[in-house]
Each structure stands twice: as C-alpha cells, then as structure tokens.
Design an enzyme around this catalytic site. Sequence first.
Site, PDB file in Angstrom:
ATOM      1  N   SER A  37       0.815  -1.218   0.000  1.00 27.87           N
ATOM      2  CA  SER A  37       0.000   0.000   0.000  1.00 27.87           C
ATOM      3  C   SER A  37       0.851   1.271   0.000  1.00 27.87           C
ATOM      4  O   SER A  37       0.304   2.371  -0.036  1.00 27.87           O
ATOM      5  CB  SER A  37      -0.941   0.010   1.211  1.00 27.87           C
ATOM      6  OG  SER A  37      -0.205  -0.047   2.413  1.00 27.87           O
ATOM      7  N   ASN A 124      -2.422  -1.283  13.595  1.00 32.99           N
ATOM      8  CA  ASN A 124      -3.876  -1.091  13.546  1.00 32.99           C
ATOM      9  C   ASN A 124      -4.306   0.252  14.137  1.00 32.99           C
ATOM     10  O   ASN A 124      -5.123   0.957  13.559  1.00 32.99           O
ATOM     11  CB  ASN A 124      -4.588  -2.237  14.267  1.00 32.99           C
ATOM     12  CG  ASN A 124      -4.343  -3.570  13.581  1.00 32.99           C
ATOM     13  OD1 ASN A 124      -3.825  -3.604  12.468  1.00 32.99           O
ATOM     14  ND2 ASN A 124      -4.703  -4.665  14.242  1.00 32.99           N
ATOM     15  N   THR A 169     -39.155  27.523 -12.292  1.00 32.40           N
ATOM     16  CA  THR A 169     -39.507  26.206 -11.756  1.00 32.40           C
ATOM     17  C   THR A 169     -39.694  25.349 -12.995  1.00 32.40           C
ATOM     18  O   THR A 169     -40.133  25.857 -14.036  1.00 32.40           O
ATOM     19  CB  THR A 169     -40.807  26.226 -10.924  1.00 32.40           C
ATOM     20  OG1 THR A 169     -41.889  26.622 -11.764  1.00 32.40           O
ATOM     21  CG2 THR A 169     -40.723  27.180  -9.735  1.00 32.40           C
ATOM     22  N   HIS A 170     -39.316  24.104 -12.926  1.00 31.41           N
ATOM     23  CA  HIS A 170     -39.339  23.206 -14.100  1.00 31.41           C
ATOM     24  C   HIS A 170     -38.492  23.775 -15.240  1.00 31.41           C
ATOM     25  O   HIS A 170     -38.721  23.475 -16.394  1.00 31.41           O
ATOM     26  CB  HIS A 170     -40.766  22.968 -14.596  1.00 31.41           C
ATOM     27  CG  HIS A 170     -41.747  22.652 -13.506  1.00 31.41           C
ATOM     28  ND1 HIS A 170     -42.051  21.364 -13.128  1.00 31.41           N
ATOM     29  CD2 HIS A 170     -42.469  23.469 -12.684  1.00 31.41           C
ATOM     30  CE1 HIS A 170     -42.934  21.401 -12.143  1.00 31.41           C
ATOM     31  NE2 HIS A 170     -43.189  22.656 -11.843  1.00 31.41           N
ATOM     32  N   SER A 291     -12.510  25.183 -29.174  1.00 29.78           N
ATOM     33  CA  SER A 291     -12.683  23.929 -29.898  1.00 29.78           C
ATOM     34  C   SER A 291     -11.620  23.860 -30.978  1.00 29.78           C
ATOM     35  O   SER A 291     -11.234  24.875 -31.543  1.00 29.78           O
ATOM     36  CB  SER A 291     -14.077  23.885 -30.524  1.00 29.78           C
ATOM     37  OG  SER A 291     -14.076  23.043 -31.660  1.00 29.78           O
ATOM     38  N   LYS A 297     -16.182  28.658 -30.751  1.00 34.07           N
ATOM     39  CA  LYS A 297     -16.547  28.061 -29.466  1.00 34.07           C
ATOM     40  C   LYS A 297     -15.760  28.616 -28.285  1.00 34.07           C
ATOM     41  O   LYS A 297     -14.568  28.918 -28.387  1.00 34.07           O
ATOM     42  CB  LYS A 297     -16.344  26.539 -29.510  1.00 34.07           C
ATOM     43  CG  LYS A 297     -17.309  25.810 -30.399  1.00 34.07           C
ATOM     44  CD  LYS A 297     -18.750  25.898 -29.924  1.00 34.07           C
ATOM     45  CE  LYS A 297     -19.010  24.993 -28.760  1.00 34.07           C
ATOM     46  NZ  LYS A 297     -19.301  23.616 -29.163  1.00 34.07           N
ATOM     47  N   ASN A 299     -15.999  27.083 -24.525  1.00 29.75           N
ATOM     48  CA  ASN A 299     -16.720  26.069 -23.751  1.00 29.75           C
ATOM     49  C   ASN A 299     -16.448  26.193 -22.252  1.00 29.75           C
ATOM     50  O   ASN A 299     -15.309  26.420 -21.851  1.00 29.75           O
ATOM     51  CB  ASN A 299     -16.322  24.669 -24.229  1.00 29.75           C
ATOM     52  CG  ASN A 299     -16.709  24.422 -25.672  1.00 29.75           C
ATOM     53  OD1 ASN A 299     -17.758  24.889 -26.120  1.00 29.75           O
ATOM     54  ND2 ASN A 299     -15.863  23.713 -26.393  1.00 29.75           N
ATOM     55  N   GLU A 304     -18.336  22.045 -16.537  1.00 31.47           N
ATOM     56  CA  GLU A 304     -18.748  20.695 -16.922  1.00 31.47           C
ATOM     57  C   GLU A 304     -18.022  19.646 -16.086  1.00 31.47           C
ATOM     58  O   GLU A 304     -18.610  18.638 -15.673  1.00 31.47           O
ATOM     59  CB  GLU A 304     -18.474  20.458 -18.405  1.00 31.47           C
ATOM     60  CG  GLU A 304     -19.295  21.355 -19.319  1.00 31.47           C
ATOM     61  CD  GLU A 304     -18.759  21.322 -20.744  1.00 31.47           C
ATOM     62  OE1 GLU A 304     -19.174  20.442 -21.500  1.00 31.47           O
ATOM     63  OE2 GLU A 304     -17.910  22.163 -21.088  1.00 31.47           O
ATOM     64  N   TYR A 331      -9.847  -5.171  13.523  1.00 33.40           N
ATOM     65  CA  TYR A 331      -9.239  -4.803  12.246  1.00 33.40           C
ATOM     66  C   TYR A 331      -9.272  -5.948  11.237  1.00 33.40           C
ATOM     67  O   TYR A 331      -9.047  -7.103  11.586  1.00 33.40           O
ATOM     68  CB  TYR A 331      -7.780  -4.374  12.465  1.00 33.40           C
ATOM     69  CG  TYR A 331      -7.074  -4.031  11.171  1.00 33.40           C
ATOM     70  CD1 TYR A 331      -7.188  -2.750  10.623  1.00 33.40           C
ATOM     71  CD2 TYR A 331      -6.324  -4.971  10.482  1.00 33.40           C
ATOM     72  CE1 TYR A 331      -6.564  -2.426   9.423  1.00 33.40           C
ATOM     73  CE2 TYR A 331      -5.700  -4.658   9.281  1.00 33.40           C
ATOM     74  CZ  TYR A 331      -5.831  -3.386   8.755  1.00 33.40           C
ATOM     75  OH  TYR A 331      -5.217  -3.073   7.573  1.00 33.40           O
ATOM     76  N   GLN A 336      -7.671  -1.449   4.521  1.00 32.11           N
ATOM     77  CA  GLN A 336      -6.614  -0.775   3.771  1.00 32.11           C
ATOM     78  C   GLN A 336      -7.199  -0.106   2.517  1.00 32.11           C
ATOM     79  O   GLN A 336      -6.628   0.836   1.985  1.00 32.11           O
ATOM     80  CB  GLN A 336      -5.531  -1.791   3.386  1.00 32.11           C
ATOM     81  CG  GLN A 336      -4.383  -1.210   2.593  1.00 32.11           C
ATOM     82  CD  GLN A 336      -3.178  -2.123   2.592  1.00 32.11           C
ATOM     83  OE1 GLN A 336      -2.504  -2.282   3.608  1.00 32.11           O
ATOM     84  NE2 GLN A 336      -2.914  -2.766   1.472  1.00 32.11           N
ATOM     85  N   LYS A 339      -8.338   4.053   1.836  1.00 33.26           N
ATOM     86  CA  LYS A 339      -7.573   5.268   1.524  1.00 33.26           C
ATOM     87  C   LYS A 339      -7.764   5.775   0.105  1.00 33.26           C
ATOM     88  O   LYS A 339      -8.046   6.962  -0.101  1.00 33.26           O
ATOM     89  CB  LYS A 339      -6.093   5.023   1.812  1.00 33.26           C
ATOM     90  CG  LYS A 339      -5.821   4.931   3.293  1.00 33.26           C
ATOM     91  CD  LYS A 339      -4.466   4.330   3.588  1.00 33.26           C
ATOM     92  CE  LYS A 339      -4.472   3.593   4.897  1.00 33.26           C
ATOM     93  NZ  LYS A 339      -5.338   2.389   4.934  1.00 33.26           N
TER      94      LYS A 339
HETATM   95  N1  ARG Z   1      -1.475  -0.806   5.643  1.00 34.20           N
HETATM   96  C1  ARG Z   1      -2.454  -1.182   6.621  1.00 34.20           C
HETATM   97  C2  ARG Z   1      -3.767  -0.450   6.390  1.00 34.20           C
HETATM   98  O1  ARG Z   1      -3.793   0.465   5.667  1.00 34.20           O
HETATM   99  C3  ARG Z   1      -1.950  -0.867   7.978  1.00 34.20           C
HETATM  100  C4  ARG Z   1      -2.490  -1.722   9.051  1.00 34.20           C
HETATM  101  C5  ARG Z   1      -2.032  -3.100   8.871  1.00 34.20           C
HETATM  102  N2  ARG Z   1      -2.326  -3.907   9.995  1.00 34.20           N
HETATM  103  C6  ARG Z   1      -2.170  -5.224   9.965  1.00 34.20           C
HETATM  104  N3  ARG Z   1      -2.439  -5.870  11.018  1.00 34.20           N
HETATM  105  N4  ARG Z   1      -1.745  -5.832   8.876  1.00 34.20           N
HETATM  106  O2  ARG Z   1      -4.792  -0.793   6.921  1.00 34.20           O
END
Ligand code: ARG
Length: 472
Positions: A37, A124, A169-170, A291, A297, A299, A304, A331, A336, A339
């Site tokens: 990660s 964790n 409206t509408h 364009s 044009k 734009n 958008e 956990y 993971q 993110k």
């Molecule tokens: N990279 C992990 C995450 O984003 C960190 C926590 C990992 N914990 C574990 N017990 N493997 O969640």
Amino acid sequence: MTDNASDTPKANSQGQAMWGGRFSAKPAELMQAINVSIGFDKRLWAQDLAGSRAHARMLMNQGVITSSDGEEILGGLAKIEDEIATGTFPFRDEYEDIHMNVEARLRELIGATAGRLHTARSRNDQVAVDFRLWVRDAADRSAAQLETIQRALLAQAETHADTLMPGFTHLQPAQPVTFGHHLMAYVEMFGRDASRFRDARARMNECPLGAAALAGSPFPIDRHQTAAALGFDRPTANSLDSVSSRDFALEALSAAAITATHLSRLAEEIVLWTTPMFGFIKLTDAFTTGSSIMPQKKNPDAAELIRAKVGRIMGSLTTLTIVMKGLPLAYSKDMQEDKVPTFEAFDALELSLLAMAGMIADLTPNTENMAKAAGAGFSTATDLADWLVRSLNMPFRDAHHVTGSAVKAAETLGLDLSDLTLEQFQAIEPRITDDVYAVLTPAASAASRMSYGGTAPAQVRAQIARWKEALA
Ligand code: ARG
C-alpha cells in the site's frame, strides 16, 4: 521500487524469486502486489510522523522507554521528515506500507533502538490515527474552501442585489428574482455543507492511538497525553471500536458527496447561463476552452468537469461503505481499501471547490439579457393575481382563473401582460383599473417580495449582511 536493504525485518520477495520460480515465487509476488500500500499510503507520511512523535514522547514521559532512547527516536524521525520533504526518502515496496517504511528507515538511521517505538502500539491503531488525522485535515480544508466560494458569491450578490433575472420552476420562467438572490441560495447550501464538515470533524476528533492491536495495552501508557498532543478532544473510549471504525471517513465522504451535488447544480447553471440561448453570464478565457474545429466556441469546461466530479465522489462513498459493510470486529485488511477512494474523493472535491471559487469571481452577468428574460414568459402573472386579491378582494382561486384568461389573451395577441390595454383587461374583469400596471414589471414584482428570505433587494441585502458577519 525495490532497494537492496539488508537487515530487513520482512522477507524480501525479490529473494524468493531467485529460487521459487515454479510455484512459490509467483504467489509471493502476487501476495506483495495485492498487499502493498506504500504507493498510496505514502500520502499519510506527515500524519504518521506526527503520530510516532506523540507516541514516543508519551512513552518517554511514562517511563516506558528511556529518555535517551526516546531522544534518539525523535532525532531519527526528524531526519526522516527531512528526507521525505527533500525527496530523498527511499519509499520501498518490500516494506509494504508507510508505517513499516518509516520504521525500517528509522532502524537504518538509529539501529535497534528504533524497535522500541512500536512498544504499546500496533499498525492497527497507527493507521487509524494517521487516517483520522488526514481526514480531519481534508474536512478542515473543504470547510475553508467552501467559505472561499461563499465569499466570492457574496461579492457578486452584493453587486447584483438588484439585477433582475427570471426565477425558474421546471426550468420554465416562473417569477422574477434577482441575480443576487439566486446566488445567495448557493451561499445557504454551501454554508450547510461547511457546517456538515465541521460537525463531522467534531465527531471524529477522538484519538484511537493506544488501542494497540485491538485490546489496549498492558504498558502504563497515557492516551490522554497522545490525544492532546495530536489535537484531539479526547481518546476514543473502546479499543475495538478504535481500530475497526471508519465511519469518520464515511461521514466526511457523505459531506463531500452532498457538497459535490450542490457544486454540480451550480455548475449546470453556469453551463446553461453561458449558452448563447440564455446569454446570462460570460466567463473569461481563464475558465473556458476553445474547440479544435469550431473557431467560435468558448466552452465552460471547468463547470462541466465540476458537474461530473460528483460521480467520482459519490463512487468513493459507495466504495468505502461497501468495504466496511459486514466486516467483523476488529481490524481486517479490507480496511486498507479505505484510503484510495477517500484520497480520490477529496482530490476531486478540492479541485472542484477551487475551480468553482475561481469561476464565480470570474463571471460577468449580462444584465440586459437577464432583465429581458426576467419579463418573458408572463413572469408577472402571479403579481396580477395577487393584485386582484388585494385590490378587488377576489378569492385567490378566482384571481388565478382571471389571470389565466389575461395570459391567454396576451398570448393570442403576441403581447406581454403589461402590453394589454385597460380595455382589454376590463373585457376580462371589468373592475380592473390603471393601478394594475404598476405591479406588472419584473422590478416591481421582485421588490414586492419582502417576506423574510424573499427576493426583494432589501431582503437580499439583509441576508448578505448576515452572511458577511458570519464569515468575518
Ligand atoms: N497498511 C495497513 C492499512 O492500511 C496498515 C495496518 C495493517 N495492519 C495489519 N495488522 N496488517 O490498513
């Protein structure tokens, strides 16, 4: 992305590949590929270092580690911060994530003492605190950027508190409003959006650090100390919840999705208003593109794209909701996956907010076109009906009917309501007098709507003043 780090606390899949080609190597590489990660969680580096510093100081203060070990650790962390800031830090896939990358580097810099930092801590609770800090910053930034948009809207609204435009409206002409009033509607929406981020922040502002793996720690840690050091209001009260919960991110993403929805509505109006058919506003070259084939044009691409970004942001909320759904405590590695969608959503939101603030400041209304459109489509018909109620004491339903006949007559003759002669009006309702013409202009219509929150310029100005004070 791999480096030859000897003395690593983890097996190196590069090494396994040398001998295990037939079966072990492939799964090992795949294992690393699915597990790694660092490519995305390196974005948590500042939060990770802040968490580690707070933890190290607390361990020292509590006598869990010696001051000299603590100082060594803090020195190493400072060096790492420097390396990351100057781009020399070796982010390495074999150390999986930001937490282990930092720890492995710390070991290279200060030796075995580095291993003491992880006393009474687990990845964790480490990732839980890092991510919370990141989301908290994102929520703060979003709220601040919303206020920037509000200020830009207020400036335009103040200039155009009297500028007439059609209210719809509408998407059909309904009643005249002022451009200032229309913009102030978004000031209200964005105000609620900002307050949603602030509410989410207040709820998320509890520190999970010290929950350790899931059950807490046997060391005499002081979770109030680390919580305060990291700007949290208090530590979280249940260690299982601390490492398992991501509803703080879900809540921030919900606020982001609602904000993006509001942004998309304003973006859509900008798209409409800049068409030659509406011709209500102009954007400068700064927020338009040309364009490659049609030379005429201009734009409104930024509008958008803002209109479209809501898809990504909603998608992120959906993604994380589904990741979290049905996860047993505590956990699980599933988390993971929290993110990428969150980073993506806030990147998209931030760009949208900044671009919207830019466009609002950039736009110039074509007040002539707007005023003309404000009177089109029999937009003062309700004013005629209201006049019949007030001046002739007619029940509103009857007045509605009489007005409908007047609109029909005007439409047949190809005229506006105010172009009908008194004789033509009286043919429909004999008691109508000359006074009626005063209520049939868009300006009179708008000015008459003095009810609290109405479109009368005086009301709009009062709301502008209230917001300026609130944002001061
Ligand atoms: N990279 C992990 C995450 O984003 C960190 C926590 C990992 N914990 C574990 N017990 N493997 O969640």
